[in-house]
Design a protein around this motif. Structure first.
Motif, PDB file in Angstrom:
ATOM      1  N   UNK A  55     129.603 114.958  81.928  1.00 45.29           N
ATOM      2  CA  UNK A  55     128.636 115.749  81.450  1.00 45.29           C
ATOM      3  C   UNK A  55     127.534 114.711  80.849  1.00 45.29           C
ATOM      4  N   UNK A  56     127.789 113.691  79.889  1.00 51.27           N
ATOM      5  CA  UNK A  56     127.212 113.061  79.264  1.00 51.27           C
ATOM      6  C   UNK A  56     126.240 112.130  80.056  1.00 51.27           C
ATOM      7  N   UNK A  57     126.928 111.577  81.022  1.00 52.42           N
ATOM      8  CA  UNK A  57     126.214 110.676  82.242  1.00 52.42           C
ATOM      9  C   UNK A  57     125.031 111.569  82.812  1.00 52.42           C
ATOM     10  N   UNK A  58     125.555 112.389  83.391  1.00 50.92           N
ATOM     11  CA  UNK A  58     124.578 113.531  84.326  1.00 50.92           C
ATOM     12  C   UNK A  58     123.547 113.805  83.214  1.00 50.92           C
ATOM     13  N   UNK A  59     123.711 114.312  82.119  1.00 50.18           N
ATOM     14  CA  UNK A  59     122.561 114.435  81.159  1.00 50.18           C
ATOM     15  C   UNK A  59     121.602 113.648  81.105  1.00 50.18           C
ATOM     16  N   UNK A  60     122.081 112.060  81.197  1.00 54.14           N
ATOM     17  CA  UNK A  60     121.015 111.020  81.460  1.00 54.14           C
ATOM     18  C   UNK A  60     120.621 110.779  82.564  1.00 54.14           C
ATOM     19  N   UNK A  61     121.037 111.184  83.573  1.00 52.99           N
ATOM     20  CA  UNK A  61     120.918 110.863  84.980  1.00 52.99           C
ATOM     21  C   UNK A  61     121.021 111.936  85.795  1.00 52.99           C
TER      22      UNK A  61
END
Length: 343
Positions: free
Chosen positions: A64-70
């Motif tokens: 979730x966190x990585x996809x929010x940033x990418x």
């Protein structure tokens, strides 16, 4: 279909159960898919993750966190179980395999047979907890020897009285994970000496929530599962401490992260298909594990003066425990060395 999601950067942390529900509702298409909002970067592609149902919430939080940033990177996350996940990983179907135990010789051989090379990264700590019904007022602590007597193959323990003469002469109803689970493998090895060594008359299940329901429904029951499940249900369960020779110790953040809670503290792993490291988005996602959290992270799980990496942060956010800083350094170095050899 993929989950469309927007969010407030100051959103409160989710529990392990909430991440399980989010992931469980999107198993076919994968967790979080392509976010409606978030940072658009040059990274783009798909990273398929499967494996341990226990590790699933940690993987979901990181994704979730990585996809929010990418937001052009899609990371489907599944929790088929450690054993079933290794079968998919070894065939090349998935790129990251979460595991609540180390890979077996047979699984390594299958990877080699299919040309899947991998590295093992320690990602998270967990404690396996023993819990009983809250009305149980006789059992506050068990020695490792008592646990073994209860759970070993062909156990002669049938009642609480068989464990201690002062305890009730009532049958112990036993609940635990089934043989497809890495939690089962770790518990049986730690307590009974080898994978799969356990009495045959307990109630086994792939779902720890079933164990919780079984124990809270019977005054004389006992179960084992990830410690986080106890802390999500502590009003309905009673935690039992474990004495491994140094007194009775309960699984807490402090005792698990310090290594005091033995022998039921365990590392859990991410196995990485190194053939995929040629892809930029895959490399950057793995580097994200060991990068320090940014100022948009929910810092309620970060102690004053403490700096956490994303894998440590995600572990605490969903009810697990942070790997030591030294382990972070070792895992980061292993990853970078592997990337250097491939590039």
């Amino acid at each position: 279909m993929d989950i469309e999601q927007s969010r407030d950067d100051n959103s409160s942390s989710r529990s392990r159960r909430q991440f399980l529900l989010a992931a469980g509702g999107s198993l076919t298409a994968g967790l979080a898919g392509c976010l409606v909002r978030g940072d658009e970067t040059d990274l783009e592609g798909e990273i398929r993750v499967d494996g341990s149902n226990t590790v699933l919430p940690h993987a979901a939080a990181l994704a979730e966190e990585f996809q929010w940033r990418n937001n052009r990177v899609r990371i489907p996350v599944r929790g088929s179980g450690t054993g079933a996940g290794f079968q998919r990983f070894a065939s090349g179907e998935t790129h990251i395999q979460n595991a609540s135990r180390e890979i077996t010789d047979d699984e390594q051989a299958l990877c080699e047979q299919n040309g899947v090379e991998f590295i093992e990264l320690e990602a998270v700590l967990d404690g396996i907890a023993i819990w009983v019904h809250p009305d149980n007022d006789w059992c506050d602590c068990l020695t490792v020897e008592q646990l073994q007597a209860i759970w070993e193959p062909n156990s002669e323990v049938e009642t609480w009285h068989d464990v201690d003469d002062e305890w009730p002469d009532e049958e112990i109803r036993l609940y635990g994970r089934d043989s497809a689970s890495g939690t089962f493998d770790y518990f049986t090895e730690a307590i009974n000496g080898s994978y799969g060594a356990i009495r045959s008359d307990y109630s086994g299940t792939p779902d720890t929530n079933v164990i919780v329901r079984g124990v809270r429904g019977n005054e004389y029951a006992m179960g084992f599962g990830g410690a986080g499940y106890y802390y999500e249900n502590e009003d309905e369960l009673k935690l039992v401490g474990i004495d491994d020779g140094d007194g009775c110790i309960e699984p807490t953040r402090e005792t698990i992260e310090s290594g005091e809670y033995t022998p039921l503290s365990r590392p859990m792993f991410a196995y990485v298909n190194t053939n995929e490291l040629e892809r930029t988005e895959f490399r950057e996602y793995l580097r994200f594990f060991f990068a320090e959290v940014d100022d948009r992270a929910d810092r309620s799980v970060v102690e004053d003066g403490e700096e956490l990496t994303w894998t440590q942060w995600a572990a605490r956010r969903v009810g697990f425990y942070a790997i030591p800083d030294l382990t972070v350094d070792e895992s980061r170095e292993s990853l970078e060395d592997t990337i250097s050899r491939i590039q």
